[in-house]
Design a protein around this motif. Structure first.
Motif, short mmCIF file in Angstrom:
data_model
loop_
_atom_site.label_atom_id
_atom_site.label_comp_id
_atom_site.label_asym_id
_atom_site.label_seq_id
_atom_site.Cartn_x
_atom_site.Cartn_y
_atom_site.Cartn_z
N ARG A 14 0.58 -0.38 19.69
CA ARG A 14 0.80 -1.16 18.49
C ARG A 14 -0.32 -0.91 17.50
O ARG A 14 -1.47 -0.74 17.89
N TYR A 15 0.04 -0.91 16.22
CA TYR A 15 -0.92 -0.82 15.13
C TYR A 15 -0.61 -1.95 14.16
O TYR A 15 0.55 -2.24 13.89
N GLN A 16 -1.64 -2.60 13.65
CA GLN A 16 -1.41 -3.63 12.62
C GLN A 16 -2.59 -3.66 11.66
O GLN A 16 -3.71 -3.32 12.02
N GLU A 17 -2.27 -4.04 10.42
CA GLU A 17 -3.30 -4.12 9.38
C GLU A 17 -2.81 -5.06 8.29
O GLU A 17 -1.60 -5.25 8.11
N ARG A 18 -3.74 -5.64 7.56
CA ARG A 18 -3.42 -6.44 6.37
C ARG A 18 -3.99 -5.70 5.17
O ARG A 18 -5.08 -5.14 5.24
N ARG A 30 1.38 3.29 3.96
CA ARG A 30 2.22 4.45 4.29
C ARG A 30 1.42 5.50 5.04
O ARG A 30 1.86 6.03 6.06
N ARG A 31 0.22 5.80 4.56
CA ARG A 31 -0.64 6.80 5.23
C ARG A 31 -1.01 6.34 6.64
O ARG A 31 -1.02 7.13 7.57
N ASP A 32 -1.36 5.06 6.77
CA ASP A 32 -1.76 4.55 8.08
C ASP A 32 -0.61 4.64 9.08
O ASP A 32 -0.81 5.07 10.22
N ILE A 33 0.58 4.25 8.67
CA ILE A 33 1.75 4.31 9.56
C ILE A 33 2.02 5.77 9.95
O ILE A 33 2.28 6.06 11.12
N ALA A 34 1.94 6.69 9.01
CA ALA A 34 2.15 8.11 9.30
C ALA A 34 1.11 8.62 10.29
O ALA A 34 1.44 9.35 11.23
N ALA A 60 7.80 -7.03 -0.81
CA ALA A 60 6.83 -8.12 -0.66
C ALA A 60 6.01 -8.28 -1.94
O ALA A 60 5.73 -9.40 -2.36
N LEU A 61 5.63 -7.18 -2.56
CA LEU A 61 4.89 -7.24 -3.83
C LEU A 61 5.72 -7.87 -4.93
O LEU A 61 5.24 -8.72 -5.68
N GLU A 62 6.94 -7.44 -5.04
CA GLU A 62 7.83 -7.86 -6.13
C GLU A 62 8.29 -9.31 -6.01
O GLU A 62 8.40 -10.01 -7.01
N HIS A 63 8.57 -9.74 -4.81
CA HIS A 63 9.27 -11.02 -4.64
C HIS A 63 8.44 -12.15 -4.03
O HIS A 63 9.01 -13.19 -3.71
N THR A 64 7.15 -11.94 -3.84
CA THR A 64 6.31 -13.00 -3.30
C THR A 64 5.02 -13.11 -4.11
O THR A 64 4.69 -12.22 -4.89
N ASP A 65 4.30 -14.18 -3.86
CA ASP A 65 2.99 -14.34 -4.50
C ASP A 65 1.88 -14.16 -3.46
O ASP A 65 0.78 -14.70 -3.61
N ALA A 66 2.14 -13.40 -2.42
CA ALA A 66 1.18 -13.19 -1.34
C ALA A 66 -0.09 -12.51 -1.85
O ALA A 66 -0.03 -11.62 -2.68
N ALA A 67 -1.23 -12.95 -1.33
CA ALA A 67 -2.51 -12.30 -1.64
C ALA A 67 -2.70 -11.07 -0.76
O ALA A 67 -3.34 -10.10 -1.16
N THR A 68 -2.13 -11.12 0.46
CA THR A 68 -2.18 -9.97 1.36
C THR A 68 -0.80 -9.76 1.96
O THR A 68 0.02 -10.68 2.03
N ILE A 69 -0.57 -8.54 2.40
CA ILE A 69 0.70 -8.17 3.03
C ILE A 69 0.33 -7.49 4.35
O ILE A 69 -0.52 -6.60 4.38
N GLY A 70 0.97 -7.93 5.41
CA GLY A 70 0.71 -7.35 6.72
C GLY A 70 1.71 -6.28 7.06
O GLY A 70 2.88 -6.37 6.67
N THR A 71 1.25 -5.25 7.75
CA THR A 71 2.16 -4.24 8.28
C THR A 71 1.79 -4.01 9.74
O THR A 71 0.63 -4.13 10.13
N SER A 72 2.79 -3.70 10.53
CA SER A 72 2.53 -3.31 11.90
C SER A 72 3.62 -2.35 12.33
O SER A 72 4.71 -2.29 11.75
#
Length: 176
Positions: A14-18, A30-34, A60-72
């Protein structure tokens, strides 16, 4: 970058990052997932995974007011991975039916066409949107035949296509 090694007793890789909720952060995600897929030897999933991460991050950028976005990304099988993007909105994403000349609104339609399965679920503080990719199957599992990714909203017919590249040419000649 946070990763977990594969082991029968530990669980899947598993890989995860904010990331900061900024357009340029999508490129890094995108680079990290690749890079992770490359390290796992799943080269054949890289391009599709990059597209899916791009679309889900952009939503997530377009439709939320999140300060961070997580990916895993988690390797759930020998040739199967699950990509997850988390944000602070609890609203479920819904594929749009953009008009023929709309410049956006097709992201979830692309995710639907590229992923073997996808969905969303509420989590504490927001939601997670996930997409599952499987190697060894068809590259575009949702496309059994030619299915247009856009429709004319009033007739539900496929958008008209330009007949030739010359149709895109300017109507008047350019002068130097």
């Amino acid at each position: 970058m946070t990763t977990t090694a594969a082991s029968a007793s530990v669980g899947p890789q598993r890989y995860q990052e904010r990331y900061a909720a900024r357009p340029e952060a999508a490129r890094q995600a995108r680079r990290d997932i690749a890079q992770v897929l490359e390290s796992w030897g799943l080269f054949h999933l890289i391009e599709v995974a990059e597209q899916i991460v791009t679309e889900l991050f952009a939503n997530a950028l377009e439709h939320t007011d999140a300060a961070t976005i997580g990916t895993s990304i988690t390797q759930t099988g020998e040739e199967t991975v699950r990509i997850v993007v988390t944000d602070t909105s609890r609203a479920s994403p819904t594929p749009a039916g953009p008009s023929c000349d709309a410049e956006n609104g097709r992201g979830l339609l692309l995710v639907d066409a590229l992923a073997h399965d996808w969905g969303s679920e509420p989590v504490h503080g927001g939601k997670r949107v996930w997409a599952e990719l499987r190697g060894g199957g068809p590259l575009f599992p949702a496309l059994d035949g030619e299915i247009p990714l856009t429709t004319n909203q009033t007739t539900e017919e496929p958008c008209p296509r330009q007949s030739s590249p010359s149709a895109l040419a300017p109507s008047a000649p350019r002068t130097p």
